[in-house]
Write a protein that holds these residues in place. Sequence first.
Motif, short mmCIF file in Angstrom:
data_model
loop_
_atom_site.label_atom_id
_atom_site.label_comp_id
_atom_site.label_asym_id
_atom_site.label_seq_id
_atom_site.Cartn_x
_atom_site.Cartn_y
_atom_site.Cartn_z
N ILE A 342 0.69 -1.24 0.01
CA ILE A 342 -0.09 -0.07 -0.10
C ILE A 342 0.91 1.23 0.02
O ILE A 342 0.62 2.29 -0.72
CB ILE A 342 -0.94 -0.10 1.17
CG1 ILE A 342 -2.13 -1.11 1.07
CG2 ILE A 342 -1.66 1.13 1.37
CD1 ILE A 342 -2.74 -1.10 -0.04
N MET A 343 1.95 1.35 0.90
CA MET A 343 2.91 2.41 0.72
C MET A 343 3.73 2.73 -0.76
O MET A 343 3.34 3.65 -1.03
CB MET A 343 4.03 2.28 1.79
CG MET A 343 3.53 2.12 3.08
SD MET A 343 4.87 1.90 4.23
CE MET A 343 4.35 2.13 6.07
N VAL A 344 3.75 1.55 -1.17
CA VAL A 344 4.52 1.70 -2.70
C VAL A 344 3.30 2.23 -3.68
O VAL A 344 3.89 3.05 -4.23
CB VAL A 344 4.90 0.11 -3.15
CG1 VAL A 344 5.19 0.26 -4.75
CG2 VAL A 344 6.29 -0.21 -2.48
N LEU A 345 2.23 1.71 -3.57
CA LEU A 345 1.24 2.25 -4.65
C LEU A 345 0.66 3.80 -4.31
O LEU A 345 0.51 4.35 -5.10
CB LEU A 345 -0.10 1.34 -4.29
CG LEU A 345 0.26 0.01 -4.82
CD1 LEU A 345 -1.13 -0.88 -4.49
CD2 LEU A 345 0.31 -0.23 -6.23
N SER A 346 0.88 4.20 -3.04
CA SER A 346 0.72 5.47 -2.72
C SER A 346 1.59 6.54 -2.94
O SER A 346 1.34 7.58 -3.53
CB SER A 346 0.35 5.55 -0.93
OG SER A 346 -0.69 4.59 -0.63
N VAL A 347 3.04 6.16 -2.77
CA VAL A 347 4.08 7.20 -3.05
C VAL A 347 4.79 6.88 -4.18
O VAL A 347 5.46 7.65 -4.76
CB VAL A 347 4.99 7.11 -1.76
CG1 VAL A 347 4.45 7.19 -0.46
CG2 VAL A 347 5.83 5.82 -1.82
N GLY A 348 4.73 5.43 -4.82
CA GLY A 348 5.41 5.42 -6.07
C GLY A 348 5.44 6.16 -7.27
O GLY A 348 6.57 6.68 -7.63
N PRO A 349 3.94 6.44 -7.67
CA PRO A 349 3.88 7.46 -8.68
C PRO A 349 4.56 8.92 -8.23
O PRO A 349 5.13 9.62 -9.18
CB PRO A 349 2.55 7.54 -8.78
CG PRO A 349 1.91 6.47 -8.45
CD PRO A 349 2.71 6.02 -7.07
N ALA A 350 4.53 9.32 -7.22
CA ALA A 350 4.79 10.68 -6.85
C ALA A 350 6.36 10.76 -6.85
O ALA A 350 6.96 11.62 -7.22
CB ALA A 350 4.29 11.10 -5.56
N VAL A 351 7.10 9.67 -6.31
CA VAL A 351 8.55 9.47 -6.21
C VAL A 351 9.07 9.50 -7.77
O VAL A 351 10.09 10.14 -8.20
CB VAL A 351 8.72 8.19 -5.48
CG1 VAL A 351 10.40 8.07 -5.86
CG2 VAL A 351 8.55 8.42 -4.03
N ALA A 352 8.21 8.65 -8.94
CA ALA A 352 8.89 8.54 -9.85
C ALA A 352 8.83 9.76 -10.58
O ALA A 352 9.56 10.45 -11.47
CB ALA A 352 8.05 7.44 -10.81
N LYS A 353 7.82 10.48 -10.40
CA LYS A 353 7.51 11.70 -11.23
C LYS A 353 8.51 12.98 -10.79
O LYS A 353 8.92 13.60 -11.35
CB LYS A 353 6.12 12.38 -10.88
CG LYS A 353 5.71 13.64 -11.60
CD LYS A 353 4.31 14.04 -11.30
CE LYS A 353 4.05 15.31 -12.28
NZ LYS A 353 2.46 15.92 -11.94
N THR A 354 8.86 12.86 -9.44
CA THR A 354 9.59 13.86 -8.84
C THR A 354 11.01 13.75 -9.30
O THR A 354 11.72 14.47 -9.63
CB THR A 354 9.63 13.61 -7.36
OG1 THR A 354 8.28 14.13 -6.84
CG2 THR A 354 10.60 14.80 -6.61
N VAL A 355 11.57 12.20 -9.22
CA VAL A 355 12.91 12.06 -9.67
C VAL A 355 12.98 12.17 -11.03
O VAL A 355 14.12 12.65 -11.71
CB VAL A 355 13.32 10.54 -9.18
CG1 VAL A 355 14.41 10.04 -9.98
CG2 VAL A 355 13.17 10.31 -7.88
N GLY A 356 11.85 11.81 -11.91
CA GLY A 356 12.00 12.10 -13.31
C GLY A 356 12.30 13.69 -13.65
O GLY A 356 12.98 13.90 -14.52
N SER A 357 11.56 14.49 -12.91
CA SER A 357 11.68 15.95 -13.18
C SER A 357 12.87 16.39 -12.87
O SER A 357 13.68 17.21 -13.58
CB SER A 357 10.33 16.59 -12.30
OG SER A 357 9.22 16.27 -12.86
#
Length: 362
Positions: A342-357
């Motif tokens: 649940i933690m991965v699903l919750s923060v994963g998209p935000a982390v990926a977007k932040t790191v990608g930017s």
Amino acid sequence: MGIIMVPRFVCKLALWLILALLSVSSSTLMYQQELPGAFMLGPMGAALAMALCGAGLRLHRNFTLAAQSVMGCLIAALVTPPLLAVYLDYWLELSVINVVTLGVITLMAVIVTQRQWLPNTTAIWGLFPGAASAMVLLADTHHSDPRVVALMQYSRIALVTLASISLAAMLGHAGGTTQAITSPLKLTWSLPENYSPALAGLALALCGFCVAKLSGIGSLALLLPALGGTVLQATGTTVIDTPTYVFVPAFVITGWYVGLTFSRSSVRQCLSLLPVILSTLVAVILVCGLLSLVLALLIPRIDPLTAYLALSPGGIETIVIIASDVDVFLPLILASQFLRLIMVLSVGPAVAKTVGSWISKK
């Protein structure tokens, strides 16, 4: 003699039938051998073979959104009374250790991404522990390479399986589990007596699919059913079930989607990345192993193998299969694995977007 022209749609239909037959054969064989991810890996291998032979088959993205919605419901269906009871008993210990674990893995993924050892944000989705199929689909949704992510996720499952079996043998664990809990992916092809849980699951999946389509945010197809369904089940509002004849096609579609995107050049690229992939996966497994020692200190009543499987980065389905032959406290293992998912699903998209930017600005 004249040349008989076969309509194009007939050729395509024949190719899809061949793919279906290959998928059924390979996934059935893998399932009989009790290999994790049989219903995704089998079809993915069959699709890969067809793609390399130049079949030219493709799946529309709507199919993957539908698969994500079904998988979200499958994740929510894992919330059971035994799991909730164990989590309530050890909520602080499990929350702290999983936050630390996820933080360390995220840091490792950021370093790999920043060093450009793996393309774009592939390292984040490939190293994040949880449902492998969900990570593959989320990676594709966030414009990462699902082929490399699939290689990373299932390579990790193989490494975790070997490590867990070796550790169980070293610690002398044998026999059945202390708590009888069946696999979350138990196959039951018969129609249920009570249709309400299945209908609730289908309604939630449809809701996730529609919201994702209307909003244009593909990750909501999985996140909305997973998180919303978890809340509904935890509060006792409704019971959610995902029948076999619904979740198996979702895994097959995911395997096909990834496998059909391969080409000979992409296969060579994946193989060239294998040394880096294996090195990072071994590092993640070692980190989780060290943190499991901390968990064993936080909860003195559990044995080392239970602590290791609770934090093992192999995913819920894999851990259940491994734990079925050893004497461990399975409810605590499932509670920890589900919480981290649940933690991965919750923060994963935000982390990926932040790191990608952040990487794109450098």
